[in-house]
Design a protein around this motif. Sequence first.
Motif, mmCIF file in Angstrom:
data_model
loop_
_atom_site.group_PDB
_atom_site.id
_atom_site.type_symbol
_atom_site.label_atom_id
_atom_site.label_comp_id
_atom_site.label_asym_id
_atom_site.label_seq_id
_atom_site.Cartn_x
_atom_site.Cartn_y
_atom_site.Cartn_z
ATOM 1 N N THR A 229 -2.674 6.433 -0.733
ATOM 2 C CA THR A 229 -3.013 5.343 0.184
ATOM 3 C C THR A 229 -4.471 4.950 0.007
ATOM 4 O OG1 THR A 229 -1.400 6.178 1.789
ATOM 5 C CG2 THR A 229 -3.044 4.618 2.599
ATOM 6 N N ILE A 230 -5.338 5.943 -0.010
ATOM 7 C CA ILE A 230 -6.779 5.691 -0.151
ATOM 8 C C ILE A 230 -7.073 4.971 -1.459
ATOM 9 C CG2 ILE A 230 -9.018 6.837 -0.396
ATOM 10 C CD1 ILE A 230 -7.811 9.007 1.575
ATOM 11 N N ASN B 288 4.744 11.989 5.801
ATOM 12 C CA ASN B 288 3.508 12.276 6.523
ATOM 13 C C ASN B 288 3.428 11.412 7.779
ATOM 14 O OD1 ASN B 288 0.960 13.236 7.153
ATOM 15 N ND2 ASN B 288 -0.098 11.908 5.719
ATOM 16 N N ALA B 289 4.383 11.614 8.680
ATOM 17 C CA ALA B 289 4.427 10.855 9.931
ATOM 18 C C ALA B 289 3.938 11.732 11.084
ATOM 19 C CB ALA B 289 5.846 10.384 10.212
ATOM 20 N N ASP B 290 3.368 11.077 12.097
ATOM 21 C CA ASP B 290 2.935 11.822 13.276
ATOM 22 C C ASP B 290 4.112 12.003 14.237
ATOM 23 O OD1 ASP B 290 3.207 9.401 14.667
ATOM 24 O OD2 ASP B 290 1.053 9.081 14.881
ATOM 25 N N VAL B 291 3.867 12.620 15.374
ATOM 26 C CA VAL B 291 4.956 12.912 16.321
ATOM 27 C C VAL B 291 5.565 11.638 16.909
ATOM 28 C CG1 VAL B 291 4.138 15.217 16.925
ATOM 29 C CG2 VAL B 291 3.349 13.268 18.245
ATOM 30 N N GLU B 292 4.845 10.522 16.815
ATOM 31 C CA GLU B 292 5.364 9.242 17.306
ATOM 32 C C GLU B 292 6.110 8.467 16.220
ATOM 33 O OE1 GLU B 292 2.553 6.935 19.617
ATOM 34 O OE2 GLU B 292 1.433 8.760 20.060
ATOM 35 N N GLY B 293 6.212 9.041 15.022
ATOM 36 C CA GLY B 293 6.925 8.389 13.931
ATOM 37 C C GLY B 293 6.101 7.380 13.162
ATOM 38 N N ARG B 294 4.804 7.389 13.365
ATOM 39 C CA ARG B 294 3.915 6.472 12.644
ATOM 40 C C ARG B 294 3.469 7.128 11.345
ATOM 41 N NH1 ARG B 294 -0.318 5.666 17.421
ATOM 42 N NH2 ARG B 294 -0.431 7.891 16.918
ATOM 43 N N LEU B 295 3.375 6.332 10.288
ATOM 44 C CA LEU B 295 2.907 6.859 9.008
ATOM 45 C C LEU B 295 1.400 7.077 9.065
ATOM 46 C CD1 LEU B 295 4.794 4.512 6.517
ATOM 47 C CD2 LEU B 295 5.418 6.827 7.210
ATOM 48 N N ARG B 296 0.963 8.260 8.691
ATOM 49 C CA ARG B 296 -0.477 8.521 8.605
ATOM 50 C C ARG B 296 -0.983 7.929 7.291
ATOM 51 N NH1 ARG B 296 1.354 13.921 10.307
ATOM 52 N NH2 ARG B 296 0.732 14.223 12.472
ATOM 53 N N LEU B 297 -2.074 7.207 7.374
ATOM 54 C CA LEU B 297 -2.600 6.515 6.201
ATOM 55 C C LEU B 297 -3.810 7.259 5.636
ATOM 56 C CD1 LEU B 297 -2.256 2.868 7.522
ATOM 57 C CD2 LEU B 297 -0.636 4.219 6.160
ATOM 58 N N ASN B 298 -3.627 8.553 5.388
ATOM 59 C CA ASN B 298 -4.737 9.383 4.936
ATOM 60 C C ASN B 298 -4.478 10.113 3.620
ATOM 61 O OD1 ASN B 298 -2.843 11.174 5.937
ATOM 62 N ND2 ASN B 298 -4.324 12.462 6.994
ATOM 63 N N CYS B 299 -3.385 9.820 2.938
ATOM 64 C CA CYS B 299 -3.124 10.533 1.687
ATOM 65 C C CYS B 299 -3.875 9.856 0.536
ATOM 66 C CB CYS B 299 -1.629 10.635 1.400
ATOM 67 S SG CYS B 299 -0.850 9.101 0.968
ATOM 68 N N ILE B 300 -4.044 10.569 -0.548
ATOM 69 C CA ILE B 300 -4.850 10.090 -1.669
ATOM 70 C C ILE B 300 -4.286 8.799 -2.274
ATOM 71 C CG2 ILE B 300 -3.734 11.544 -3.410
ATOM 72 C CD1 ILE B 300 -7.476 10.690 -3.248
ATOM 73 N N VAL C 165 0.857 -1.184 0.000
ATOM 74 C CA VAL C 165 0.000 0.000 0.000
ATOM 75 C C VAL C 165 0.891 1.231 0.000
ATOM 76 C CG1 VAL C 165 -1.738 1.274 1.326
ATOM 77 C CG2 VAL C 165 -1.831 -1.217 1.235
ATOM 78 N N PHE C 166 0.550 2.217 -0.832
ATOM 79 C CA PHE C 166 1.306 3.459 -0.871
ATOM 80 C C PHE C 166 1.173 4.195 0.456
ATOM 81 C CE2 PHE C 166 1.648 8.008 -1.372
ATOM 82 C CZ PHE C 166 2.852 8.121 -2.029
ATOM 83 N N SER D 19 -9.315 -3.514 -2.384
ATOM 84 C CA SER D 19 -10.407 -3.864 -1.457
ATOM 85 C C SER D 19 -9.891 -4.209 -0.066
ATOM 86 C CB SER D 19 -11.234 -5.031 -2.017
ATOM 87 O OG SER D 19 -11.787 -4.696 -3.261
ATOM 88 N N ILE D 20 -8.975 -3.379 0.433
ATOM 89 C CA ILE D 20 -8.408 -3.582 1.767
ATOM 90 C C ILE D 20 -9.172 -2.718 2.753
ATOM 91 C CG2 ILE D 20 -6.375 -3.296 3.237
ATOM 92 C CD1 ILE D 20 -4.665 -3.661 0.688
#
Length: 86
Positions: free
Chosen positions: A26-27, A12-24, A6-7, A34-35
């Motif tokens: 990814t969507i 686009n990481a949060d302060v904890e270093g996690r990738l945010r999965l909200n970019c176009i 998944v792209f 169909s994930i």
Amino acid sequence: MSRLRVFADFHNADVEGRLRLNCIGTIEDLASQSIELQDRQLLTFYSEDLEVDGVVKYSHKETMWVAVIDWNEIRQVEDLAIQAKS
């Protein structure tokens, strides 16, 4: 066993270093494959020539899905292709 890819925007990481999965991108990848994201789901996240395995988690603080990754485990996809040919 290979994981679904998944792209994700590695910038686009949060302060904890996690990738945010909200970019176009990814969507679009989630929809085309169909994930439906779930807690503790294992996926491979990629961007251009980089990829990394990660675990999906819902961030209640940010009210969005994120991916917990190890930033030291990011690999170049070209390197993987070269290794496969060897």
